[in-house]
Design an enzyme around this catalytic site. Sequence first.
Site, PDB file in Angstrom:
ATOM      1  N   HIS A  63       0.863  -1.186   0.000  1.00 40.06           N
ATOM      2  CA  HIS A  63       0.000   0.000   0.000  1.00 40.06           C
ATOM      3  C   HIS A  63       0.898   1.234   0.000  1.00 40.06           C
ATOM      4  CE1 HIS A  63      -3.788  -2.033   1.870  1.00 40.06           C
ATOM      5  NE2 HIS A  63      -3.278  -2.732   0.870  1.00 40.06           N
ATOM      6  N   GLU A  65       1.072   3.781   1.876  1.00 41.31           N
ATOM      7  CA  GLU A  65       1.618   4.133   3.196  1.00 41.31           C
ATOM      8  C   GLU A  65       2.815   3.260   3.543  1.00 41.31           C
ATOM      9  OE1 GLU A  65      -2.981   4.327   3.748  1.00 41.31           O
ATOM     10  OE2 GLU A  65      -1.556   3.304   2.451  1.00 41.31           O
ATOM     11  N   CYS A  93      -5.908   1.677   6.091  1.00 43.57           N
ATOM     12  CA  CYS A  93      -6.547   0.428   6.522  1.00 43.57           C
ATOM     13  C   CYS A  93      -5.903  -0.022   7.838  1.00 43.57           C
ATOM     14  CB  CYS A  93      -6.375  -0.642   5.451  1.00 43.57           C
ATOM     15  SG  CYS A  93      -4.663  -1.191   5.255  1.00 43.57           S
ATOM     16  N   CYS A  96      -2.058  -0.633   7.565  1.00 45.23           N
ATOM     17  CA  CYS A  96      -1.289   0.608   7.479  1.00 45.23           C
ATOM     18  C   CYS A  96      -1.344   1.391   8.784  1.00 45.23           C
ATOM     19  CB  CYS A  96      -1.783   1.450   6.317  1.00 45.23           C
ATOM     20  SG  CYS A  96      -1.466   0.674   4.709  1.00 45.23           S
TER      21      CYS A  96
END
Length: 164
Positions: A63, A65, A93, A96
């Site tokens: 992701h 992040e 999420c 993260c």
Amino acid sequence: MTSDPDTEEQSQADELFLRAAIAEALSAQAAGEVPVGAVLVRDRQILATGANRVIRDSDPSAHAEIVALRAAGRALGNYRLLDCTLYVTLEPCAMCASAILHARLRRLVYAAPDPKAGACGSVLEVLNHPRLNHRVEVTKGLLAEECGTLLTSFFRSRRASSFS
């Protein structure tokens, strides 16, 4: 009534860095990824950037992040990213948000809420849980409409092309 110059300066910096995260999101989109971007900042300098790479890297943890956190850790030679702020176009999420906690970020600024998987208040509250020992200052909603529209348009286009 006058505005606080420090607050106004912080708001301007927040928008500037979030726009850099939007540029990362557009880069992800151009590569066929979900358009989410992240920028990690310390001392008002960009330390690392990240764009979603899950498809390109065949990595469910890639992701935006996580990509930015990994790059920042390498740049600093430390997994503790103290006094850093993460700017991201979409609410993180659970994975993260947990990584943000473990990195000991000081602050998170995110644009659009994620009503399906957001872990910073929309679905879950991973950050700032009362049983955890680290607190992250969270600013949400800056440029939310712009970032939300980017995501909505991406998924609308993807659905339309799957029916063609």
